[in-house]
Design an enzyme around this catalytic site. Sequence first.
Site, short mmCIF file in Angstrom:
data_model
loop_
_atom_site.label_atom_id
_atom_site.label_comp_id
_atom_site.label_asym_id
_atom_site.label_seq_id
_atom_site.Cartn_x
_atom_site.Cartn_y
_atom_site.Cartn_z
N TYR A 269 84.62 8.72 105.52
CA TYR A 269 84.05 8.22 104.27
C TYR A 269 85.12 8.20 103.18
O TYR A 269 84.97 8.83 102.13
CB TYR A 269 82.86 9.09 103.86
CG TYR A 269 81.65 8.91 104.76
CD1 TYR A 269 80.70 7.93 104.49
CD2 TYR A 269 81.48 9.69 105.90
CE1 TYR A 269 79.60 7.76 105.31
CE2 TYR A 269 80.39 9.52 106.73
CZ TYR A 269 79.45 8.54 106.44
OH TYR A 269 78.37 8.36 107.25
N GLU B 59 80.74 5.90 111.90
CA GLU B 59 80.07 5.96 110.60
C GLU B 59 81.07 5.60 109.51
O GLU B 59 82.25 5.99 109.58
CB GLU B 59 79.53 7.37 110.28
CG GLU B 59 78.31 7.80 111.06
CD GLU B 59 77.80 9.18 110.61
OE1 GLU B 59 78.03 9.56 109.43
OE2 GLU B 59 77.19 9.88 111.44
#
Length: 649
Positions: A506, A542
């Site tokens: 992220y 992700e």
Amino acid sequence: SGGGPGCGMAAGWRLLLLLAGLGRAAGGMLYPRETPSRERKELGGLWSFRADFSAGRDAGFVQRWYRQPLRQTGPVIDMPVPASFNDITQDPSLENYIGWVWYEKEVLLPLRWLQDDLNTRVVLRFGSAHYYSVVWVNGVQVVEHEGGHLPFEADISSIIQGSPGVPCRITVALNNTLTPHTLPPGSIQYMNDKTRYPKNYFVQNIRFDFFNYAGIHRPVVLYTTPSVYIDDITVTTTSSESVAMVQYQVSVVGSTIYSLSLSLRDQEGKVVATGDGPAGELKVLNPNLWWPYLMHENPGYRYSLEVKMQAQANGVLLEDVYTLPVGIRTVHVTSTQFLINGRPFYFHGVNKHEDADIRGKGLDWPLVVKDFNLLRWLGANSFRTSHYPYAEEIMDLCDAYGIVVIDECPGVGIKMPESFGNKSLQHHLVVMEELIRRDKNRPSVVMWSVANEPASELPPAAYYFKTVIAHTKALDPSRPVTFVTDANYALDHGAPYVDVICVNSYFSWYHDPGHLEVIPLQLTTQFENWYKTYQKPIIQSEYGADSVPGLHSDPPLMFSEEYQKAMLREYHSVFDKKRKEYVIGELIWNFADFMTNQGTTRVLGNKKGIFTRQRQPKSAAFVLKERYWKIANESSCLPPIIKSHALFL
């Protein structure tokens, strides 16, 4: 939260939450289908419900609530099944309840199930219940099960025989407590400072970022089989351009003397191959292969394998019939590619959750169908079952629509050192057995994931994941195995054992928040470090950013829809370079907003969805849709008519 979830139980019941993983997944777990020899009765709807608010959460066991109708033990309320119980009422103590809750349903059974000289077997089956279940029928315990996301069942024939016209009372005690040895793990923390907390106050700590919904989440059914029956079927397939081989194994329970015949039919009902006996191989000429969505004009093609068994029992000829959908496809992993039917496959998809308003994690058909329509609108060809196995009904649609699945067990939040010990490991192995037993025949399932973001930098993780992955491969040699990591590439003790590297990151969100400009360098370095170390294909499993729907900012600021779009585009520019080399997929976090525990960084849940929790698109959904259809059109051999209709699917 009040009194502890099990601190005052009688010793025998206290052991229930401690004896993790002492069983083995014995026997089959075929999905209950109606056939000429099998009937099925749905038990969904309203059940009686009572939460045990006693200080030790043990009143139900001490007073033996299962021995009488639940309404006679005290106040009950109506509770829908399937559904989570947390969001159904206006009672805040139920929203965050930890401990034992009790469900009950009274059912009248068909007379023919009860009066046939014991040649009919009646089975009670739960699609799932979170987390630990104890089930009684007419006050007799029939099954216990640990784990919140996989099916379990019990043969109740002997209990219900000879009771025509008398309601069959099904009682379920359910405990959602998570410990360091459950999967997922958690811990109970007692707050002993009497100046700050009431007496016996405790909280459930978890190390995963979604709400720990609880309840009977999936369908409950009664189904019948003959007393000699088909217990399990295992199918694997191989293929070339002109011929496919379907290998099968069938197990029969109830007699050692029986005959088996098998017929494989295409979608027009034509028999294309036949066989007999408990094991063998069916040869299919010019097969229709199972292809992923957007990889073929007829994705998700499935044959029907009809298995017929005949046996003598009690002087009567018994016949059992079961029909299993079969997709013919192969999976192969190289150092740079993921091949389905020999062709390179690129995962352009999503991570999901079983999560929605009011129903929590309960199976809901309108929601399921809406989600698949959104997936196809988006041009997504795949998803990961983050972070637990999804309902069998969802998996059926993946098979039918050609949506490729990375099938993940509930191994999320494995962060504490004590969660890497033998007790946890033993239970993890059983969970993988149960998952593979359930989903082994699904063509949509192309890879198993044994965990998400474990503390794989800890030294015990090496033996732990080596063992879990070896066990998984022994159970199913036909599929690759992975787990999803957020550890540093140089410190990850589990990565040497996976077939595909799945990495979560992220950049510009949890790391360097607000700095989109660091993404190209950091993401490129991430990929190059992992590939240089392992020479295995990589999936970005992700990535994403929270966005509050309707919040706008230009230049983009965090939590705005513009920032979410900008982050995606920065990631995509790196993906486009690296997918020419060894990056084989990208899965956005997340498909839709979802509920989490309350916290100062969560405004009514996690907002990283490209759709809202109500399934309305944010700006990022259109960015992803344009990208996914572009990738699909570059790589597919779809007829022009399908490509031109992409915008309207």
